[in-house]
Enzyme design. Sequence first.
Site, PDB file in Angstrom:
ATOM      1  N   SER A 142       6.199   3.538  -6.783  1.00 17.45           N
ATOM      2  CA  SER A 142       6.292   2.103  -6.497  1.00 17.45           C
ATOM      3  C   SER A 142       7.080   1.484  -7.649  1.00 17.45           C
ATOM      4  CB  SER A 142       4.871   1.523  -6.468  1.00 17.45           C
ATOM      5  OG  SER A 142       4.888   0.127  -6.608  1.00 17.45           O
ATOM      6  N   TYR A 155      -3.825   0.816  -9.738  1.00 18.29           N
ATOM      7  CA  TYR A 155      -2.604   1.166  -8.989  1.00 18.29           C
ATOM      8  C   TYR A 155      -1.448   1.451  -9.946  1.00 18.29           C
ATOM      9  CZ  TYR A 155       0.779   0.713  -5.077  1.00 18.29           C
ATOM     10  OH  TYR A 155       1.756   0.922  -4.119  1.00 18.29           O
TER      11      TYR A 155
HETATM   12  P1  NAD Z   1      -0.381   1.990   5.006  1.00 17.60           P
HETATM   13  O1  NAD Z   1      -1.722   1.413   4.753  1.00 17.60           O
HETATM   14  O2  NAD Z   1       0.460   1.441   6.101  1.00 17.60           O
HETATM   15  O3  NAD Z   1      -0.515   3.570   5.242  1.00 17.60           O
HETATM   16  C1  NAD Z   1      -1.265   4.392   4.412  1.00 17.60           C
HETATM   17  C2  NAD Z   1      -1.747   5.597   5.208  1.00 17.60           C
HETATM   18  O4  NAD Z   1      -2.448   6.455   4.285  1.00 17.60           O
HETATM   19  C3  NAD Z   1      -2.729   5.253   6.335  1.00 17.60           C
HETATM   20  O5  NAD Z   1      -2.318   5.900   7.533  1.00 17.60           O
HETATM   21  C4  NAD Z   1      -4.073   5.795   5.836  1.00 17.60           C
HETATM   22  O6  NAD Z   1      -4.910   6.270   6.883  1.00 17.60           O
HETATM   23  C5  NAD Z   1      -3.608   6.940   4.942  1.00 17.60           C
HETATM   24  N1  NAD Z   1      -4.607   7.304   3.945  1.00 17.60           N
HETATM   25  C6  NAD Z   1      -5.347   6.486   3.153  1.00 17.60           C
HETATM   26  N2  NAD Z   1      -6.186   7.200   2.396  1.00 17.60           N
HETATM   27  C7  NAD Z   1      -5.968   8.509   2.685  1.00 17.60           C
HETATM   28  C8  NAD Z   1      -6.524   9.725   2.239  1.00 17.60           C
HETATM   29  N3  NAD Z   1      -7.511   9.752   1.334  1.00 17.60           N
HETATM   30  N4  NAD Z   1      -6.051  10.883   2.763  1.00 17.60           N
HETATM   31  C9  NAD Z   1      -5.075  10.869   3.711  1.00 17.60           C
HETATM   32  N5  NAD Z   1      -4.523   9.742   4.195  1.00 17.60           N
HETATM   33  C10 NAD Z   1      -4.961   8.574   3.685  1.00 17.60           C
HETATM   34  O7  NAD Z   1       0.356   1.925   3.598  1.00 17.60           O
HETATM   35  P2  NAD Z   1       1.906   1.975   3.157  1.00 17.60           P
HETATM   36  O8  NAD Z   1       2.282   0.637   2.701  1.00 17.60           O
HETATM   37  O9  NAD Z   1       2.725   2.667   4.192  1.00 17.60           O
HETATM   38  O10 NAD Z   1       1.773   2.887   1.844  1.00 17.60           O
HETATM   39  C11 NAD Z   1       2.191   4.225   1.787  1.00 17.60           C
HETATM   40  C12 NAD Z   1       2.472   4.572   0.334  1.00 17.60           C
HETATM   41  O11 NAD Z   1       3.531   3.748  -0.152  1.00 17.60           O
HETATM   42  C13 NAD Z   1       1.297   4.350  -0.632  1.00 17.60           C
HETATM   43  O12 NAD Z   1       1.251   5.395  -1.579  1.00 17.60           O
HETATM   44  C14 NAD Z   1       1.650   3.039  -1.310  1.00 17.60           C
HETATM   45  O13 NAD Z   1       1.064   2.929  -2.584  1.00 17.60           O
HETATM   46  C15 NAD Z   1       3.156   3.179  -1.382  1.00 17.60           C
HETATM   47  N6  NAD Z   1       3.867   1.912  -1.572  1.00 17.60           N
HETATM   48  C16 NAD Z   1       3.724   0.904  -0.666  1.00 17.60           C
HETATM   49  C17 NAD Z   1       4.410  -0.274  -0.873  1.00 17.60           C
HETATM   50  C18 NAD Z   1       4.303  -1.437   0.074  1.00 17.60           C
HETATM   51  O14 NAD Z   1       4.728  -2.522  -0.306  1.00 17.60           O
HETATM   52  N7  NAD Z   1       3.782  -1.260   1.278  1.00 17.60           N
HETATM   53  C19 NAD Z   1       5.247  -0.420  -1.984  1.00 17.60           C
HETATM   54  C20 NAD Z   1       5.364   0.629  -2.882  1.00 17.60           C
HETATM   55  C21 NAD Z   1       4.667   1.800  -2.651  1.00 17.60           C
END
Ligand code: NAD
Length: 260
Positions: A142, A155
């Site tokens: 991130s 985080y």
């Molecule tokens: P999201 O909530 O849409 O999806 C996350 C997925 O992870 C879900 O399907 C959930 O069921 C799954 N999950 C959660 N805990 C789990 C576990 N213990 N084992 C297996 N699966 C699990 O989130 P997103 O925004 O798509 O985030 C995905 C990644 O991107 C994360 O690592 C997040 O930190 C990172 N990220 C997101 C953003 C943002 O702005 N959305 C920015 C930077 C980084």
Amino acid sequence: MKLQDKVCIVTGAASGIGKEIALTYAREGGKVVIADLNKAAAQEAADEIVKAGGTAMAVAMDVTSEEQVNAAVAEVVAAYGGVDVLVSNAGIQIVHPIEEFPFADWKKMLAIHLDGAFLTTKACVPHMQKSGNGGSIIYMGSVHSKEASVLKSAYVTAKHGLIGLCKTVAKEGSKYKIRANVICPGFVRTPLVEKQIPEQAKALGISEDDVIKKVMLKETVDGEFTTVQDVAEVALLFAGFESNALTGQSLVVSHGWFMQ
Ligand code: NAD
């Protein structure tokens, strides 16, 4: 087709960024594994890919459980014969001021982001070594792998930690052509972020609109959210890159929020 017949495991791929990466890899010929805590949603995503003519399977995986990670990777190897690409993407967000941060929440955050990355890497690396073709490991970092924000101690700590893991895996993996890189997105409007908007508004005592404009997108060059497609394009670059020239790196995709 940049990933023809490559076996690509994407954790947390039932939703958001991971799902878009899975769809993109499938369009590029990959055999995609949707690994998620939510098995029903993972199956739906896999069905969507198969319906569109791609190859995909769903596996149930809690990335914090060594037993479940190992069992799921074994299931993938039995079905598809190996592992070429791992995207360690599953993640959640929990925000609190540090003096109120419940220790259980801190541990949960580090378990999902760091234990999950470690366990999935450990399970996949032997298969990448054995194939002789190497592989690509991609960690979902991130901007918070580089920068801090208030309320996000766990985080930010976890996302910084992924860079250390990536660099080590890049060094250890080099002789097997196993590459490791980190993607560092800015804010993307997925369920993870939608949940944060009201939480941050409450914690900071400002409106939800101000959370978006004055907190999330304040430092971007154009006030725009990064999209799941933007992140998937970077994930495709890292997955398809053939040599050790591109390893141990972290690439920020954030509308200029963070500039290196
Ligand atoms: P999201 O909530 O849409 O999806 C996350 C997925 O992870 C879900 O399907 C959930 O069921 C799954 N999950 C959660 N805990 C789990 C576990 N213990 N084992 C297996 N699966 C699990 O989130 P997103 O925004 O798509 O985030 C995905 C990644 O991107 C994360 O690592 C997040 O930190 C990172 N990220 C997101 C953003 C943002 O702005 N959305 C920015 C930077 C980084």
